[in-house]
Design a protein around this motif. Structure first.
Motif, PDB file in Angstrom:
ATOM      1  N   GLN A 305      -8.599  24.060  14.812  1.00 23.80           N
ATOM      2  CA  GLN A 305      -8.914  24.092  16.169  1.00 23.80           C
ATOM      3  C   GLN A 305      -8.859  22.617  16.817  1.00 23.80           C
ATOM      4  OE1 GLN A 305     -11.906  26.543  17.217  1.00 23.80           O
ATOM      5  NE2 GLN A 305     -11.066  28.175  17.188  1.00 23.80           N
ATOM      6  N   GLU A 306      -8.803  21.449  15.735  1.00 22.12           N
ATOM      7  CA  GLU A 306      -8.779  20.126  16.629  1.00 22.12           C
ATOM      8  C   GLU A 306     -10.559  20.065  16.164  1.00 22.12           C
ATOM      9  OE1 GLU A 306      -5.511  19.003  18.201  1.00 22.12           O
ATOM     10  OE2 GLU A 306      -4.266  20.013  16.719  1.00 22.12           O
ATOM     11  N   ASN A 307     -11.139  20.659  16.209  1.00 19.96           N
ATOM     12  CA  ASN A 307     -12.736  20.062  16.602  1.00 19.96           C
ATOM     13  C   ASN A 307     -13.068  19.810  15.629  1.00 19.96           C
ATOM     14  OD1 ASN A 307     -14.982  19.983  17.242  1.00 19.96           O
ATOM     15  ND2 ASN A 307     -15.453  21.773  18.402  1.00 19.96           N
ATOM     16  N   TYR A 308     -12.421  18.390  15.172  1.00 25.28           N
ATOM     17  CA  TYR A 308     -12.998  17.524  14.340  1.00 25.28           C
ATOM     18  C   TYR A 308     -14.327  17.868  14.424  1.00 25.28           C
ATOM     19  CZ  TYR A 308      -7.877  16.934  13.954  1.00 25.28           C
ATOM     20  OH  TYR A 308      -6.674  17.956  13.986  1.00 25.28           O
ATOM     21  N   GLN A 309     -14.845  16.979  15.222  1.00 23.25           N
ATOM     22  CA  GLN A 309     -16.957  16.702  15.178  1.00 23.25           C
ATOM     23  C   GLN A 309     -17.473  17.931  14.358  1.00 23.25           C
ATOM     24  OE1 GLN A 309     -18.255  14.013  15.543  1.00 23.25           O
ATOM     25  NE2 GLN A 309     -16.808  13.249  17.067  1.00 23.25           N
ATOM     26  N   LYS A 310     -17.028  18.617  14.952  1.00 24.29           N
ATOM     27  CA  LYS A 310     -17.932  19.926  14.572  1.00 24.29           C
ATOM     28  C   LYS A 310     -17.336  20.241  13.078  1.00 24.29           C
ATOM     29  CE  LYS A 310     -19.130  22.237  18.498  1.00 24.29           C
ATOM     30  NZ  LYS A 310     -18.833  24.113  19.232  1.00 24.29           N
ATOM     31  N   ALA A 311     -16.248  20.288  12.576  1.00 25.02           N
ATOM     32  CA  ALA A 311     -15.808  20.638  11.222  1.00 25.02           C
ATOM     33  C   ALA A 311     -16.275  19.325  10.201  1.00 25.02           C
ATOM     34  CB  ALA A 311     -14.148  20.233  11.087  1.00 25.02           C
ATOM     35  N   ALA A 312     -17.013  17.992  11.307  1.00 22.40           N
ATOM     36  CA  ALA A 312     -17.416  17.536   9.704  1.00 22.40           C
ATOM     37  C   ALA A 312     -19.091  17.489   9.494  1.00 22.40           C
ATOM     38  CB  ALA A 312     -17.426  15.724  10.416  1.00 22.40           C
ATOM     39  N   TYR A 313     -19.711  18.084  10.812  1.00 18.41           N
ATOM     40  CA  TYR A 313     -20.885  19.170  10.658  1.00 18.41           C
ATOM     41  C   TYR A 313     -20.843  19.715   9.439  1.00 18.41           C
ATOM     42  CZ  TYR A 313     -25.189  21.321  12.011  1.00 18.41           C
ATOM     43  OH  TYR A 313     -26.644  21.405  12.454  1.00 18.41           O
ATOM     44  N   TYR A 314     -20.026  20.519  10.131  1.00 14.70           N
ATOM     45  CA  TYR A 314     -20.288  21.877   8.806  1.00 14.70           C
ATOM     46  C   TYR A 314     -19.240  21.245   7.526  1.00 14.70           C
ATOM     47  CZ  TYR A 314     -21.044  24.796  13.397  1.00 14.70           C
ATOM     48  OH  TYR A 314     -21.473  25.437  14.000  1.00 14.70           O
ATOM     49  N   ILE A 315     -18.918  20.519   7.220  1.00 11.96           N
ATOM     50  CA  ILE A 315     -18.770  20.562   5.219  1.00 11.96           C
ATOM     51  C   ILE A 315     -19.572  19.609   5.407  1.00 11.96           C
ATOM     52  CG2 ILE A 315     -17.238  18.085   6.456  1.00 11.96           C
ATOM     53  CD1 ILE A 315     -16.465  21.074   3.815  1.00 11.96           C
ATOM     54  N   ALA A 316     -20.697  19.137   5.587  1.00 15.48           N
ATOM     55  CA  ALA A 316     -21.993  18.104   5.704  1.00 15.48           C
ATOM     56  C   ALA A 316     -22.514  19.462   5.032  1.00 15.48           C
ATOM     57  CB  ALA A 316     -21.988  17.338   6.778  1.00 15.48           C
ATOM     58  N   LYS A 317     -22.185  20.180   5.711  1.00 12.74           N
ATOM     59  CA  LYS A 317     -23.570  21.573   5.376  1.00 12.74           C
ATOM     60  C   LYS A 317     -23.164  22.048   3.828  1.00 12.74           C
ATOM     61  CE  LYS A 317     -26.374  22.352   8.961  1.00 12.74           C
ATOM     62  NZ  LYS A 317     -27.860  21.992   9.441  1.00 12.74           N
ATOM     63  N   ALA A 318     -21.694  22.660   3.811  1.00 10.96           N
ATOM     64  CA  ALA A 318     -21.240  22.471   2.524  1.00 10.96           C
ATOM     65  C   ALA A 318     -21.758  21.537   1.437  1.00 10.96           C
ATOM     66  CB  ALA A 318     -19.454  23.041   2.844  1.00 10.96           C
ATOM     67  N   LEU A 319     -21.712  20.243   1.250  1.00 13.23           N
ATOM     68  CA  LEU A 319     -21.768  19.193   0.322  1.00 13.23           C
ATOM     69  C   LEU A 319     -23.070  19.503   0.436  1.00 13.23           C
ATOM     70  CD1 LEU A 319     -18.948  16.764   1.739  1.00 13.23           C
ATOM     71  CD2 LEU A 319     -19.056  18.026  -0.682  1.00 13.23           C
ATOM     72  N   LYS A 320     -23.934  19.628   1.415  1.00  9.17           N
ATOM     73  CA  LYS A 320     -25.790  19.484   0.483  1.00  9.17           C
ATOM     74  C   LYS A 320     -25.498  20.652  -0.648  1.00  9.17           C
ATOM     75  CE  LYS A 320     -27.666  17.254   4.246  1.00  9.17           C
ATOM     76  NZ  LYS A 320     -28.747  17.777   5.600  1.00  9.17           N
ATOM     77  N   ILE A 321     -24.575  21.395  -0.466  1.00  9.22           N
ATOM     78  CA  ILE A 321     -25.085  22.784  -1.363  1.00  9.22           C
ATOM     79  C   ILE A 321     -24.183  22.740  -2.358  1.00  9.22           C
ATOM     80  CG2 ILE A 321     -25.207  25.408  -1.392  1.00  9.22           C
ATOM     81  CD1 ILE A 321     -25.265  25.445   1.647  1.00  9.22           C
ATOM     82  N   GLU A 322     -23.020  22.126  -3.014  1.00 11.35           N
ATOM     83  CA  GLU A 322     -22.935  21.949  -3.353  1.00 11.35           C
ATOM     84  C   GLU A 322     -21.517  21.169  -3.571  1.00 11.35           C
ATOM     85  OE1 GLU A 322     -18.464  24.575  -5.632  1.00 11.35           O
ATOM     86  OE2 GLU A 322     -19.551  25.954  -4.659  1.00 11.35           O
ATOM     87  N   ASP A 323     -21.656  19.955  -4.356  1.00 11.54           N
ATOM     88  CA  ASP A 323     -21.649  18.430  -3.802  1.00 11.54           C
ATOM     89  C   ASP A 323     -20.263  18.474  -4.921  1.00 11.54           C
ATOM     90  OD1 ASP A 323     -23.284  18.024  -6.133  1.00 11.54           O
ATOM     91  OD2 ASP A 323     -24.176  16.200  -4.702  1.00 11.54           O
ATOM     92  N   ASP A 324     -20.937  19.106  -6.014  1.00 13.38           N
ATOM     93  CA  ASP A 324     -19.236  19.047  -6.965  1.00 13.38           C
ATOM     94  C   ASP A 324     -17.985  19.408  -6.375  1.00 13.38           C
ATOM     95  OD1 ASP A 324     -20.629  21.282  -7.179  1.00 13.38           O
ATOM     96  OD2 ASP A 324     -20.969  20.717  -9.527  1.00 13.38           O
ATOM     97  N   ASN A 325     -17.576  19.811  -5.337  1.00 14.45           N
ATOM     98  CA  ASN A 325     -16.128  20.719  -5.494  1.00 14.45           C
ATOM     99  C   ASN A 325     -15.850  19.594  -4.463  1.00 14.45           C
ATOM    100  OD1 ASN A 325     -15.106  23.104  -4.657  1.00 14.45           O
ATOM    101  ND2 ASN A 325     -16.139  24.019  -3.807  1.00 14.45           N
TER     102      ASN A 325
END
Length: 456
Positions: A305-325
């Protein structure tokens, strides 16, 4: 009543008499509920009152096994065998000892002896089936579990194990044949219909799978597993709204699960109902904040949806859980490129490479960001690393040509330019995009024109 009497005796230090059956019931009860210390006390008192009881001695063997005292159990079994050489339980416990030691073939030999002595053959067949499973001998395991079914058609544990054996041997058609025979005899078994549906699903026969799951939930309208599998099958048939309806039923029957919320969200996404999808993905991560898949699905939807600010927020959440993906770091890099956060994009691409995601796209993404940042030496190093993996790609040759020109190494620049032209002349346009000053250079233009004439 016996249990209350026994516990009262322990509290008052009195000594009451119990007959042998009462002691056995007390010990079995404590073993079943995991109160081993009380079971030991009951056996000790029981043997004091009934010192010749073989059954109590066998229960003591069982307690030795619970405590992993295999030598003590073996010694006691030898004494019991002298008293009752034809007691099937002796050989069953011997098999348990062999199994705990990892000697599964020896355990099977003991169980075969027990089989000749027992009236309750189904229990022994079940134990033999498990030993064959330990040996990965799925055919013999299945045959033993099948004998259990022949004795008791409602032995669902044996039925599950039979299907497991078929699965491990990838004999799904044979599994279907067996289960169809089973439901012809026991048609109101929701477990069998459920397992039959699973086999059809594996073979991508979704229509038959759906029929089987329909039977399962018709027989038991509270069968959550049946509704889940039915919903997955409806998804495979692209009946997304019906799939959602069935997932919602599971939420009504039991506590909500992140899995169900995720699946509902994915169905809504396929129906292009993005707000609903986001709502259910958010419910999923609320239910299970450590579910990285939920955060990534939110990331991807907002990215599309080209809402990159929110996308950045949520990918940071995912990387906190699994930073070797590496897939998460790839998305991280893509998002930060869209946000013009180039240093972060470099970090994302470099982490991809560290995690062995070394596709040409990752190398090219990293190289081009470094070029944009003017970090030409770093970019050159990355291209040279990429060429060790991908030797004959025009994408890298043209970038090397441009970089060497910028770094005043024209000899190398011309060499790589010729290499690139030989591989793919049309792609030379990339020089104009990444190195416009180099592209306009007269020497470069002459080489491009001469090469084109020579190949026409």
């Amino acid at each position: 009543m016996s249990l209350l009497k026994f516990e009262s005796m322990l509290k008052t230090n009195s000594v009451f008499f119990f007959d042998l059956v009462e002691f056995e019931e007390i010990v079995v009860h404590y073993l079943d509920v995991g109160k081993i210390s009380l079971a030991k006390k009951a056996i000790k008192l029981g043997l004091e009152q009934h010192p010749e009881s073989v059954d109590l001695k066998l229960l003591r063997v069982e307690i030795h096994l619970c405590d992993n005292e295999l030598d003590a159990a073996s010694k006691l079994l030898k004494r019991i065998e002298l008293l009752e050489p034809n007691n099937d339980e002796v050989f069953i416990q011997k098999a348990t000892i062999q199994s705990k030691k990892g000697f599964h073939k020896e355990a099977i030999m003991q169980l075969k002896k027990a089989l000749t002595l027992t009236d309750d053959k189904a229990d022994v067949w079940s134990l033999m089936g498990m030993e064959y499973l330990y040996l990965d001998d799925f055919e013999n395991a299945r045959l033993n579990f099948a004998k259990c079914i022949d004795v008791d058609y409602e032995d669902y544990s044996a039925l599950y194990n039979i299907v497991y054996c078929f699965d491990m041997e990838k004999q799904h058609k044979d599994a279907i044949k067996y289960l169809n025979t089973y439901v012809n005899i026991n048609p109101y078994c929701e477990v069998a219909w459920h397992q039959l549906g699973r086999q059809y699903f594996i073979l991508e026969n979704y229509k038959q799978a759906l029929i089987s799951f329909d039977y399962a939930v018709l027989i038991d309208e509270f069968f959550i597993g049946g509704y889940l599998e039915k919903a997955k099958t409806l998804e495979a048939l692209r009946n997304y709204q019906e799939a959602i309806d069935n997932y919602l039923i599971t939420l009504e029957l039991d506590d909500p699960t992140a899995f169900a919320y995720i699946r509902i969200g994915e169905c809504y996404e396929k129906l292009l109902k993005f707000d609903a999808a986001i709502s259910y993905y958010k419910k999923a991560v609320h239910e299970d904040p450590l579910l990285d898949k939920g955060w990534v699905l939110l990331t991807n939807l907002y990215f599309e949806q080209e809402n990159y600010q929110k996308a950045a927020y949520y990918i940071a959440k995912a990387l906190k859980i699994e930073d070797d993906n590496p897939l998460y770091w790839r998305r991280y890099a893509e998002i930060n490129l869209k946000l013009s956060f180039f240093e972060e994009a470099v970090l994302g691409f470099r982490n991809c490479l560290k995690l062995n995601d070394d596709t040409p796209e990752i190398y090219l993404g990293l190289i081009d960001v470094l070029l944009f940042l003017g970090e030409f030496n770093d970019a050159l190093k990355v291209v040279l690393d990429a060429q060790k993996v991908y030797k004959y790609l025009a994408e890298f040759e043209y970038r090397l040509a441009g970089l060497f020109f910028i770094l005043n190494k024209e000899k190398y620049a011309f060499s790589h330019l010729i290499n690139g032209l030989k591989i793919d002349y049309e792609y030379s346009i990339i020089l104009n995009e990444l190195f416009p000053a180099v592209y306009e250079n007269k020497k470069i233009q002459k080489i491009l024109k001469d090469f084109k004439k020579a190949t026409e």
